[in-house]
Design a protein around this motif. Sequence first.
Motif, PDB file in Angstrom:
ATOM      1  N   MET A   1       2.609   0.346   1.885  1.00 44.96           N
ATOM      2  CA  MET A   1       1.833   1.441   2.425  1.00 44.96           C
ATOM      3  C   MET A   1       0.394   1.291   1.954  1.00 44.96           C
ATOM      4  SD  MET A   1       4.484   4.601   1.859  1.00 44.96           S
ATOM      5  CE  MET A   1       4.942   4.102   0.206  1.00 44.96           C
ATOM      6  N   ARG A 118      -1.590  -0.108   7.452  1.00 47.76           N
ATOM      7  CA  ARG A 118      -0.335  -0.855   7.489  1.00 47.76           C
ATOM      8  C   ARG A 118       0.694  -0.061   6.692  1.00 47.76           C
ATOM      9  NH1 ARG A 118      -2.812  -3.134  10.768  1.00 47.76           N
ATOM     10  NH2 ARG A 118      -3.127  -5.375  11.110  1.00 47.76           N
ATOM     11  N   HIS A 119       1.581   0.608   7.383  1.00 45.39           N
ATOM     12  CA  HIS A 119       2.619   1.396   6.719  1.00 45.39           C
ATOM     13  C   HIS A 119       3.981   0.840   7.112  1.00 45.39           C
ATOM     14  CE1 HIS A 119      -0.063   4.525   5.190  1.00 45.39           C
ATOM     15  NE2 HIS A 119      -0.681   4.485   6.344  1.00 45.39           N
ATOM     16  N   ALA A 120       4.819   0.618   6.119  1.00 44.33           N
ATOM     17  CA  ALA A 120       6.159   0.077   6.354  1.00 44.33           C
ATOM     18  C   ALA A 120       7.200   1.125   5.993  1.00 44.33           C
ATOM     19  CB  ALA A 120       6.377  -1.190   5.530  1.00 44.33           C
ATOM     20  N   GLU A 121       8.180   1.276   6.852  1.00 52.01           N
ATOM     21  CA  GLU A 121       9.267   2.214   6.578  1.00 52.01           C
ATOM     22  C   GLU A 121      10.110   1.675   5.424  1.00 52.01           C
ATOM     23  OE1 GLU A 121      10.954   5.800   7.058  1.00 52.01           O
ATOM     24  OE2 GLU A 121       9.415   5.031   8.433  1.00 52.01           O
ATOM     25  N   PRO A 122      10.396   2.504   4.417  1.00 53.87           N
ATOM     26  CA  PRO A 122      11.191   2.031   3.276  1.00 53.87           C
ATOM     27  C   PRO A 122      12.570   1.538   3.707  1.00 53.87           C
ATOM     28  CG  PRO A 122      10.154   4.142   2.798  1.00 53.87           C
ATOM     29  CD  PRO A 122       9.952   3.891   4.257  1.00 53.87           C
ATOM     30  N   ASP A 123      13.030   0.495   3.035  1.00 53.37           N
ATOM     31  CA  ASP A 123      14.349  -0.065   3.328  1.00 53.37           C
ATOM     32  C   ASP A 123      15.424   0.681   2.549  1.00 53.37           C
ATOM     33  OD1 ASP A 123      13.263  -1.998   4.992  1.00 53.37           O
ATOM     34  OD2 ASP A 123      12.932  -3.392   3.329  1.00 53.37           O
ATOM     35  N   SER A 133      10.247   7.745   2.186  1.00 53.12           N
ATOM     36  CA  SER A 133      10.129   8.075   3.604  1.00 53.12           C
ATOM     37  C   SER A 133       9.593   9.490   3.791  1.00 53.12           C
ATOM     38  CB  SER A 133      11.492   7.928   4.287  1.00 53.12           C
ATOM     39  OG  SER A 133      11.402   8.228   5.663  1.00 53.12           O
TER      40      SER A 133
END
Length: 285
Positions: A1, A118-123, A133
């Motif tokens: 994030m 650039r944001h990535a959804e948590p795994d 999230s």
Amino acid sequence: MADCTRWLATPAGAARAAQAGLPQRVHLFALPTLPPLHLALLQQLAHWVDVQVYALNPCAEYWFDVVDAKRLARLALQGKAQHSEVGHPLLASWGAQAQATLGQLVDAAGDSVVDDERHAEPDGHHLLAQLQSALLHLQPMAPGSVTLAPDDRSIELHGCHGRLRELEVLQDRLLALMAGPNPPRPEDILVVTPDLEATAPLVDAVFGTAPPERSLPYRLTGLAASQASAPARALLDALALAAGRLEASAVMALLQQPVVARRFGLDEAALALVHGWLREAGVHW
């Protein structure tokens, strides 16, 4: 994030910068804070070269009006709460520094900023991922909305009576992780603390004097030069101790520093004996 904020140089400025031998662009990563003087310097530098600032941002939504409940109540009493909200309570209470830094960058850049998020959804579905999230989407987690798996240890809270005990518990937990299935690599482990200078001597005392069967590789980063040197740190701690109240915990922290323990031949048994003397004598400072 993360956010990437870019100030783009003007063509004329870029040409003159090239003639002066300056790089085409400057990259700054993960700044925890940005003093106004440094921000003004970056703004001036941006006339000549492209400046790219990579800042950690825990939330993909607009959260600059998020405040904690107490501050919101004060603003309401003053009639200034029209644009404020609590949002996610953790962002409101723990995110003030990041909020201020990001706000500074946006305000300083104005219309010239290029904001490349650039944001990535948590795994995963463990508690930590759910919390990440919720922060990312600015959605507070309702009480009772989370079902924990029996083996979910993604977030742990330990009640410890001091920094030294915190580090001892940390050492135990890391050793347990390393001995378990799918152990992490040491280089994948990051430990953060709000007061590194006060904690550093204790880190050496706990991790630097561990017997071989409990030894873990570690490295301290972010210390001033005087603190990074073990002898210099021991000297400064001894001087501070002499000028202070001779707290028992501070005395033990000094004796447990590897450079001090080696000088006086204090092994683990001797340190435990001294600790017992202090406890039995009822010494607090």
